[in-house]
Scaffold this active site. Structure first.
Site, PDB file in Angstrom:
ATOM      1  N   CYS B  28      39.918  39.612  41.556  1.00  0.00           N
ATOM      2  CA  CYS B  28      40.764  39.119  40.759  1.00  0.00           C
ATOM      3  C   CYS B  28      42.262  39.430  41.485  1.00  0.00           C
ATOM      4  O   CYS B  28      42.200  41.085  41.729  1.00  0.00           O
ATOM      5  CB  CYS B  28      41.695  39.374  39.255  1.00  0.00           C
ATOM      6  SG  CYS B  28      43.071  38.830  38.340  1.00  0.00           S
ATOM      7  N   LYS B  55      34.267  37.823  27.480  1.00  0.00           N
ATOM      8  CA  LYS B  55      35.290  38.689  27.749  1.00  0.00           C
ATOM      9  C   LYS B  55      35.007  39.574  26.146  1.00  0.00           C
ATOM     10  O   LYS B  55      34.139  39.232  24.930  1.00  0.00           O
ATOM     11  CB  LYS B  55      36.373  38.467  26.884  1.00  0.00           C
ATOM     12  CG  LYS B  55      37.387  37.950  28.334  1.00  0.00           C
ATOM     13  CD  LYS B  55      38.549  37.619  28.439  1.00  0.00           C
ATOM     14  CE  LYS B  55      39.080  37.080  29.346  1.00  0.00           C
ATOM     15  NZ  LYS B  55      40.689  36.868  29.230  1.00  0.00           N
ATOM     16  N   VAL B  68      43.422  40.036  32.174  1.00  0.00           N
ATOM     17  CA  VAL B  68      43.503  40.977  33.046  1.00  0.00           C
ATOM     18  C   VAL B  68      44.665  40.396  34.386  1.00  0.00           C
ATOM     19  O   VAL B  68      44.330  39.557  34.534  1.00  0.00           O
ATOM     20  CB  VAL B  68      41.540  40.917  33.510  1.00  0.00           C
ATOM     21  CG1 VAL B  68      41.860  41.755  35.273  1.00  0.00           C
ATOM     22  CG2 VAL B  68      41.181  42.188  32.587  1.00  0.00           C
ATOM     23  N   GLU B  81      50.021  41.464  32.627  1.00  0.00           N
ATOM     24  CA  GLU B  81      51.363  40.790  33.500  1.00  0.00           C
ATOM     25  C   GLU B  81      51.398  42.019  34.694  1.00  0.00           C
ATOM     26  O   GLU B  81      52.070  42.641  34.735  1.00  0.00           O
ATOM     27  CB  GLU B  81      52.673  40.775  33.550  1.00  0.00           C
ATOM     28  CG  GLU B  81      52.685  39.267  31.496  1.00  0.00           C
ATOM     29  CD  GLU B  81      52.755  37.776  32.438  1.00  0.00           C
ATOM     30  OE1 GLU B  81      52.751  38.018  33.343  1.00  0.00           O
ATOM     31  OE2 GLU B  81      52.093  36.841  31.576  1.00  0.00           O
ATOM     32  N   SER B  82      50.885  41.344  35.949  1.00  0.00           N
ATOM     33  CA  SER B  82      50.450  42.080  36.864  1.00  0.00           C
ATOM     34  C   SER B  82      51.852  42.287  37.565  1.00  0.00           C
ATOM     35  O   SER B  82      52.281  43.712  37.852  1.00  0.00           O
ATOM     36  CB  SER B  82      50.361  41.718  38.105  1.00  0.00           C
ATOM     37  OG  SER B  82      50.744  40.289  38.943  1.00  0.00           O
TER      38      SER B  82
END
Lengths: 238, 238
Positions: B28, B55, B68, B81-82
């Site tokens: 990812c 999941k 994720v 939230e990256s």
């Protein structure tokens, strides 16, 4: 604030020395976010309203994407994106910090703003297309009702509004106007949002909110003109 | 790092005391952003990989949206939230600051990350549907080529990679894999991105980048398994 929206053929008013300029559109909720931060922190600024349906050529020189809101100063190019501008202002001008001091709380509040973006997008899609269900909007608002109940404070930010309060306010201010635009579609169950209703009442009394507050009737008038393909940006121009 | 991806029926490994945990998926790009920040700042953490197609139930207890990447600690719920996680880590752990100190430069870099999001979304749409033009992707990358030329530094962040470098890297790392997946569609004009090519070479030598770096062949293998409806998350598990 309520100046005429400048379109093609206009000239860009000279930037006042040492002042920050906000390029805005009087009915734009994203632009209102920046107004709220500027007003809450009492940052001196001037405002130029842009006619979004007929943007002046000079605006693209300052701001290649032609987006609103944008801010600029004499020494700096325009920056845009409402949340990025809001964060910038909160960092650059330390008076009345709007973000929580604790980085974890700040992150959680920013995540809530992201959640809220989904609600505001759903509201627009729903009003425009009307074939989606209203449920996701109500479920989305439930999260904020629950969050306010958990926090047990008048505002999300505590005793006074903070960044989260101001970043979601523009869409809540417009809720009553949606009821005017689409009374049959926009039905909010009574008593489902007790805390949010109290919050809304308190927000309307906030000094920064008062500066840009627009009555539901005018918001509705703007939305209807926009839907009719002839957006009337200058409704409030005297 | 290369642990098996946990799905339904698994149990959540106990959280190690005083350590931060990252819930990730090895392929990812959003999760990789968080890995890069953790590794660049040398923040001790453990990693649990989640099988996104299946999941585990326990994951939703920690992280109701099941997203994720997410990070959590003993004392704090998961945040996700990256970009928000990345900002949080940069604020919370002051060692090797990744964002520029100057709020205006920070805002400009964050705007560039927003621009890049449009490129990465276009790449996925293009690879999946293929009927869109490739031009917007190339034009998007032009902006970054121009920006690096203007900055005249090895990295966007200067002599070492900064937040902007790390936030866009995961998609650049995957570019060579797209050429494997769709050689006829993914043709990048030679010499159009000289600065970006040098930057890419330099990034590959960065210590933090090395930690999560995956060879194009494996990225391509993953993409193909995903496209075939049977995503193989565990390609790198020994």
């Amino acid at each position: 604030m309520n100046g005429k929206h400048l379109g093609k053929g206009s000239t860009n008013p000279p930037l006042p020395k040492g002042k920050l300029r906000l390029y805005s559109m009087r009915f734009c909720p994203y632009a209102q976010r920046v107004h709220l931060v500027l007003d809450a922190k009492k940052i001196p600024h001037d405002i130029v309203n842009i006619k979004l349906s007929d943007k002046p050529d000079w605006y693209f020189q300052r701001n290649p994407l032609g987006k609103v809101p944008a801010i600029e100063t004499e020494s700096e190019d325009a920056i845009y994106e409402s949340l990025i501008i809001a964060d910038y202002l909160d960092e650059k001008y330390p008076q009345r910090p709007l973000h929580p001091k604790d980085p974890m709380q700040k992150a959680k509040d920013r995540i809530l703003v992201e959640h809220f973006s989904k609600i505001s997008t759903s509201i627009y899609t729903y009003l425009r297309d009307g074939d989606d269900s209203f449920d996701p909007i109500l479920t989305g608002l439930d999260l904020f009702e629950k969050e306010l109940t958990l926090r047990a404070t008048q505002f999300f930010g505590g005793d006074v509004p903070g960044m989260l309060d101001y970043m979601i306010w523009p869409w809540i201010e417009r809720i009553d106007s949606y009821k005017i635009v689409a009374p049959e579609k926009f039905v909010i169950p009574k008593d489902r949002y007790k805390k949010l209703s109290e919050w809304k009442k308190a927000m309307k009394e906030d000094e920064a909110v008062k500066v840009t507050y627009i009555e539901p009737e005018f918001h509705a008038q703007f939305v209807n003109s926009f839907k009719a393909g002839n957006a009337n940006y200058d409704i409030l121009v005297k």
